[in-house]
Design a protein around this motif. Structure first.
Motif, PDB file in Angstrom:
ATOM      1  N   UNK A   1      -8.376  70.119  32.842  1.00 47.77           N
ATOM      2  CA  UNK A   1      -7.767  68.787  33.203  1.00 47.77           C
ATOM      3  C   UNK A   1      -6.057  68.806  33.382  1.00 47.77           C
ATOM      4  N   UNK A   2      -5.413  69.179  32.226  1.00 44.92           N
ATOM      5  CA  UNK A   2      -3.867  69.082  32.639  1.00 44.92           C
ATOM      6  C   UNK A   2      -3.358  69.842  33.420  1.00 44.92           C
ATOM      7  N   UNK A   3      -4.331  71.016  33.508  1.00 43.54           N
ATOM      8  CA  UNK A   3      -3.568  72.241  34.739  1.00 43.54           C
ATOM      9  C   UNK A   3      -4.046  71.258  35.951  1.00 43.54           C
ATOM     10  N   UNK A   4      -4.799  70.672  36.416  1.00 43.78           N
ATOM     11  CA  UNK A   4      -5.081  70.436  37.591  1.00 43.78           C
ATOM     12  C   UNK A   4      -4.350  69.082  37.881  1.00 43.78           C
ATOM     13  N   UNK A   5      -4.460  67.868  37.012  1.00 42.79           N
ATOM     14  CA  UNK A   5      -3.498  67.435  37.163  1.00 42.79           C
ATOM     15  C   UNK A   5      -1.701  67.196  37.400  1.00 42.79           C
ATOM     16  N   UNK A   6      -1.440  69.040  36.898  1.00 39.82           N
ATOM     17  CA  UNK A   6      -0.155  69.304  37.863  1.00 39.82           C
ATOM     18  C   UNK A   6       0.643  68.988  38.927  1.00 39.82           C
ATOM     19  N   UNK A   7      -1.299  69.328  40.108  1.00 40.88           N
ATOM     20  CA  UNK A   7      -1.273  68.645  41.254  1.00 40.88           C
ATOM     21  C   UNK A   7      -0.235  67.812  41.771  1.00 40.88           C
ATOM     22  N   UNK A   8      -0.619  66.602  40.909  1.00 35.76           N
ATOM     23  CA  UNK A   8      -0.930  65.075  41.356  1.00 35.76           C
ATOM     24  C   UNK A   8       1.231  65.392  41.719  1.00 35.76           C
ATOM     25  N   UNK A   9       1.992  66.245  41.161  1.00 40.91           N
ATOM     26  CA  UNK A   9       3.431  65.970  40.786  1.00 40.91           C
ATOM     27  C   UNK A   9       4.287  67.166  40.815  1.00 40.91           C
ATOM     28  N   UNK A  10       3.876  67.503  42.463  1.00 42.68           N
ATOM     29  CA  UNK A  10       3.616  69.104  43.544  1.00 42.68           C
ATOM     30  C   UNK A  10       5.590  69.025  43.916  1.00 42.68           C
ATOM     31  N   UNK A  11       6.241  67.401  44.473  1.00 44.15           N
ATOM     32  CA  UNK A  11       7.210  66.678  45.103  1.00 44.15           C
ATOM     33  C   UNK A  11       8.185  66.754  43.428  1.00 44.15           C
ATOM     34  N   UNK A  12       8.200  67.451  42.160  1.00 46.79           N
ATOM     35  CA  UNK A  12       8.757  67.499  41.414  1.00 46.79           C
ATOM     36  C   UNK A  12       9.458  69.173  41.309  1.00 46.79           C
ATOM     37  N   UNK A  13      11.095  68.791  41.627  1.00 48.21           N
ATOM     38  CA  UNK A  13      12.279  69.853  41.617  1.00 48.21           C
ATOM     39  C   UNK A  13      13.209  70.226  41.263  1.00 48.21           C
ATOM     40  N   UNK A  14      14.297  70.745  40.897  1.00 50.06           N
ATOM     41  CA  UNK A  14      15.464  70.522  40.006  1.00 50.06           C
ATOM     42  C   UNK A  14      16.486  70.885  41.210  1.00 50.06           C
ATOM     43  N   UNK A  15      16.488  70.944  42.083  1.00 44.70           N
ATOM     44  CA  UNK A  15      17.334  70.455  43.027  1.00 44.70           C
ATOM     45  C   UNK A  15      17.147  69.050  43.963  1.00 44.70           C
ATOM     46  N   UNK A  16      18.349  68.351  45.199  1.00 50.69           N
ATOM     47  CA  UNK A  16      17.724  67.040  44.341  1.00 50.69           C
ATOM     48  C   UNK A  16      16.868  66.744  46.366  1.00 50.69           C
ATOM     49  N   UNK A  17      16.113  66.012  46.184  1.00 48.35           N
ATOM     50  CA  UNK A  17      15.702  65.520  47.585  1.00 48.35           C
ATOM     51  C   UNK A  17      16.483  65.619  48.805  1.00 48.35           C
ATOM     52  N   UNK A  18      16.151  66.062  50.135  1.00 40.01           N
ATOM     53  CA  UNK A  18      17.061  65.469  51.047  1.00 40.01           C
ATOM     54  C   UNK A  18      17.046  64.548  51.873  1.00 40.01           C
ATOM     55  N   UNK A  19      17.710  64.133  52.688  1.00 37.30           N
ATOM     56  CA  UNK A  19      18.337  62.793  53.048  1.00 37.30           C
ATOM     57  C   UNK A  19      17.085  62.102  53.566  1.00 37.30           C
TER      58      UNK A  19
END
Length: 327
Positions: free
Chosen positions: A180-198
């Motif tokens: 379940x925890x592994x599958x739940x990571x699919x809800x957080x594909x937007x996480x990244x160390x660099x900033x999101x673009x304007x």
């Protein structure tokens, strides 16, 4: 409630670290269990035997019980709470090793040389609904194992059987089940160390308020679900380091999930908090323990003298004092 995470150093050494989060005072300290020990068991009169030496955090309860550690072959492991999901047997089985849940880690560290070897041994393991006297109840646990080769597995015993699962992300927390925890990571594909673009909204330009926007939406609470996501992110993007700095890196990763006293209360008023952090070096066979009340890190390395001793050796945690078996 606990969090565990693996780390592979730049120099190829594998580490496993964990927080021990609990309300009940476990009073653990570094303990070395030498080779060829016999342990009594709450599950059967036969008890169980260990062949390999190991070091970790434990307590003498008419026989030592360890909750994490590393053995002389470089297999490390930790027991974590698995409430509402663990399901054990009501009967002992012939031709099996019958154990209470809190005895499983001792048995694995004392006999398994790698994750692959553990997979073979587990086929003859029967975990029984036997309570631990200290708490007067059956402890629902699951286990994370990691060896010196970087293999990482999760052992869960549920109503539908025994699951010994590959752990591709090197992280484990508590309930629900690991898949379940592994599958739940699919809800957080937007996480990244660099900033999101304007972004542009019909000519209106929006810009992040400084660096860090890539982590917007990362959960910050102390549930097992959120700690899993947060630790997986930290492990993935934290800068690597040589082995001599690995414990320091892991300490910073675990900072994000450490629970101070008073911020996580249970219904009965008890407070889960991070009683200590444990760090296991699978290459140098060293255990590090960092208690809540004293952030000084105790260090014990398996030496030939300790491994061939007749009796377990305990290293009490003294205020502002470290134990280093290398010196």
């Amino acid at each position: 409630m606990c969090t565990s995470v693996t780390f592979l150093s730049e120099t190829g050494d594998n580490f496993l670290a964990r927080t021990m989060d609990f309300a009940f005072e476990l009073d653990g300290r570094p303990v070395v269990i030498p080779r060829h020990q016999h342990f009594n068991s709450s599950a059967s009169t036969a008890g169980y035997d260990t062949k390999l030496a190991f070091v970790g955090a434990g307590r003498n309860l008419n026989g030592y019980v360890l909750v994490d550690g590393v053995n002389e072959r470089g297999l490390s492991g930790a027991a974590l709470y698995f409430s509402g999901e663990a399901s054990y047997s009501d009967q002992i089985k012939d031709d099996h090793t019958n154990l209470a849940s809190y005895e499983v880690l001792n048995w694995l560290l004392g006999n398994a040389e790698s994750c692959n070897h553990a997979a073979e041994l587990i086929q003859k393991l029967n975990v029984v609904n036997a309570p631990i006297k200290l708490m007067g109840k059956v402890i629902p646990l699951h286990w994370i194992l990691s060896d010196r080769y970087g293999d990482c597995r999760v052992l869960e015993i549920r109503a539908d059987g025994v699951h010994f699962l590959k752990n591709p992300v090197g992280v484990m927390t508590n309930s629900p089940e690991f898949e379940w925890h592994l599958k739940n990571l699919n809800n957080f594909t937007e996480l990244q160390p660099n900033p999101h673009p304007d972004r542009d909204y019909n000519g209106y330009r929006i810009t992040a308020f400084g660096p860090g926007s890539g982590a917007l939406g990362m959960p910050g609470d102390y549930t097992s679900v959120s700690r899993f996501v947060r630790t997986a992110f930290m492990r993935q993007y934290t800068t690597s380091a040589p082995s001599k700095a690995a414990v320091n890196v892991l300490s910073h990763i675990l900072n994000s999930v450490e629970i101070p006293k008073g911020v996580k209360l249970k219904e009965n008023g008890g407070a889960d908090y991070t009683q200590y952090r444990g760090y296991m070096d699978s290459s140098h066979l060293t255990y590090y323990m960092q208690p809540y009340d004293n952030q000084t890190i105790a260090k014990v390395t398996l030496t030939e003298e300790l491994m061939t001793n007749q009796q377990p050796v305990e290293f009490p945690l003294a205020h502002e004092q470290t134990y280093d078996s290398l010196n």
